[in-house]
Write an enzyme that holds these catalytic residues in place. Structure first.
Site, PDB file in Angstrom:
ATOM      1  N   ASN A 172       0.606  -1.347   0.085  1.00 51.10           N
ATOM      2  CA  ASN A 172      -0.061   0.104  -0.120  1.00 51.10           C
ATOM      3  C   ASN A 172       0.998   1.244   0.094  1.00 51.10           C
ATOM      4  O   ASN A 172       1.881   0.986   0.718  1.00 51.10           O
ATOM      5  CB  ASN A 172      -0.986   0.132   1.195  1.00 51.10           C
ATOM      6  CG  ASN A 172      -0.175  -0.098   2.473  1.00 51.10           C
ATOM      7  OD1 ASN A 172       0.564  -0.938   2.773  1.00 51.10           O
ATOM      8  ND2 ASN A 172      -0.944   0.455   3.622  1.00 51.10           N
ATOM      9  N   CYS A 216      -4.033   0.715  -2.751  1.00 45.49           N
ATOM     10  CA  CYS A 216      -3.929  -0.554  -1.808  1.00 45.49           C
ATOM     11  C   CYS A 216      -2.915  -1.344  -2.348  1.00 45.49           C
ATOM     12  O   CYS A 216      -2.623  -1.425  -3.429  1.00 45.49           O
ATOM     13  CB  CYS A 216      -5.118  -1.086  -1.505  1.00 45.49           C
ATOM     14  SG  CYS A 216      -6.763  -0.234  -1.132  1.00 45.49           S
ATOM     15  N   CYS A 253     -10.734  -4.142  -0.053  1.00 46.88           N
ATOM     16  CA  CYS A 253     -11.744  -3.134  -0.147  1.00 46.88           C
ATOM     17  C   CYS A 253     -12.766  -3.502  -1.770  1.00 46.88           C
ATOM     18  O   CYS A 253     -12.118  -4.079  -2.392  1.00 46.88           O
ATOM     19  CB  CYS A 253     -11.231  -1.774  -0.085  1.00 46.88           C
ATOM     20  SG  CYS A 253     -10.386  -1.192  -1.532  1.00 46.88           S
ATOM     21  N   GLU A 278       0.310   5.094   0.666  1.00 50.62           N
ATOM     22  CA  GLU A 278      -0.747   6.265   1.103  1.00 50.62           C
ATOM     23  C   GLU A 278      -0.241   7.498   0.660  1.00 50.62           C
ATOM     24  O   GLU A 278       0.796   7.996   0.154  1.00 50.62           O
ATOM     25  CB  GLU A 278      -0.796   6.192   2.616  1.00 50.62           C
ATOM     26  CG  GLU A 278      -1.397   4.925   3.085  1.00 50.62           C
ATOM     27  CD  GLU A 278      -1.584   5.133   4.583  1.00 50.62           C
ATOM     28  OE1 GLU A 278      -2.215   4.140   5.035  1.00 50.62           O
ATOM     29  OE2 GLU A 278      -1.032   5.904   5.274  1.00 50.62           O
ATOM     30  N   GLU A 323      -3.226  -4.419  -2.859  1.00 47.95           N
ATOM     31  CA  GLU A 323      -3.677  -5.502  -4.091  1.00 47.95           C
ATOM     32  C   GLU A 323      -3.703  -4.583  -5.507  1.00 47.95           C
ATOM     33  O   GLU A 323      -3.066  -5.198  -6.364  1.00 47.95           O
ATOM     34  CB  GLU A 323      -5.127  -5.820  -3.775  1.00 47.95           C
ATOM     35  CG  GLU A 323      -5.325  -6.561  -2.588  1.00 47.95           C
ATOM     36  CD  GLU A 323      -5.736  -5.650  -1.486  1.00 47.95           C
ATOM     37  OE1 GLU A 323      -5.047  -4.505  -1.215  1.00 47.95           O
ATOM     38  OE2 GLU A 323      -6.460  -6.020  -0.552  1.00 47.95           O
ATOM     39  N   CYS A 325     -10.765  -2.645  -4.732  1.00 48.92           N
ATOM     40  CA  CYS A 325      -9.594  -3.572  -5.164  1.00 48.92           C
ATOM     41  C   CYS A 325     -10.677  -5.040  -5.834  1.00 48.92           C
ATOM     42  O   CYS A 325     -10.166  -5.315  -6.745  1.00 48.92           O
ATOM     43  CB  CYS A 325      -8.878  -4.046  -3.924  1.00 48.92           C
ATOM     44  SG  CYS A 325      -7.666  -2.937  -3.689  1.00 48.92           S
TER      45      CYS A 325
HETATM   46 ZN   LIG Z   1      -8.265  -2.008  -1.744  1.00 49.17          ZN
END
Ligand SMILES: [Zn+2]
Length: 141
Positions: free
Chosen positions: A52, A63, A95, A54, A65, A98
């Site tokens: 991830n 993210c 999430c 940010e 993924e 994703c």
């Molecule tokens: Zn995600």
């Protein structure tokens, strides 16, 4: 989604877990402190990792993924068999964003993506598929 123990995992899963767990250490997460690593197994046998990343503008965060998926696509790899998502704490499922992005590539390749979730806190595992996580994903075809 089913819980599995480490003894269930074949050598491909073990390698993916190791790669995702290591990738987690490369996460850039100064805001949440929540490290996530992902590892995709491509049909050609290659493994592509992601973490991830940010951003101060939270909506710009990506993210692990999708980070792995973008890295794979950047190398021309779009057919995936398996994904491992590894987090420091308890198991966490991908999430919604994703799930949709993973669905896109599963839909295009026609391959069901197997997903193994790994929680390092208790070294626990749950096995699922993209179809189970997103049974009616959006398609534009
Ligand atoms: Zn995600």
């Amino acid at each position: 989604m089913i819980e599995v123990d480490q003894g269930y995992l074949d050598s491909d899963w073990v390698e993916l877990v190791k790669t995702a767990s290591q990738a987690k250490n490369n996460a850039y997460c100064p805001y949440s402190q929540y490290q996530v690593g992902a590892a995709l197994l491509c049909v050609n046998g290659e493994i592509v990792a992601g973490a991830n990343v940010e951003n101060a503008a939270y909506g710009s965060t990506i993210c692990a993924e999708r980070s792995a998926l973008v890295a794979a696509n950047s190398r021309g790899l779009r057919d995936f068999k398996r994904l491992v998502v590894s987090v420091v704490g308890e198991i966490a499922a991908p999430c919604g964003a994703c799930r949709q992005v993973l669905h896109e590539f599963s839909s295009v390749s026609g391959l069901e993506l197997e997903i193994l979730l790994h929680g390092e806190a208790k070294d626990t595992y749950q096995l699922t598929t993209i179809s189970e996580l997103l049974p009616h994903g959006f398609d534009f075809r």
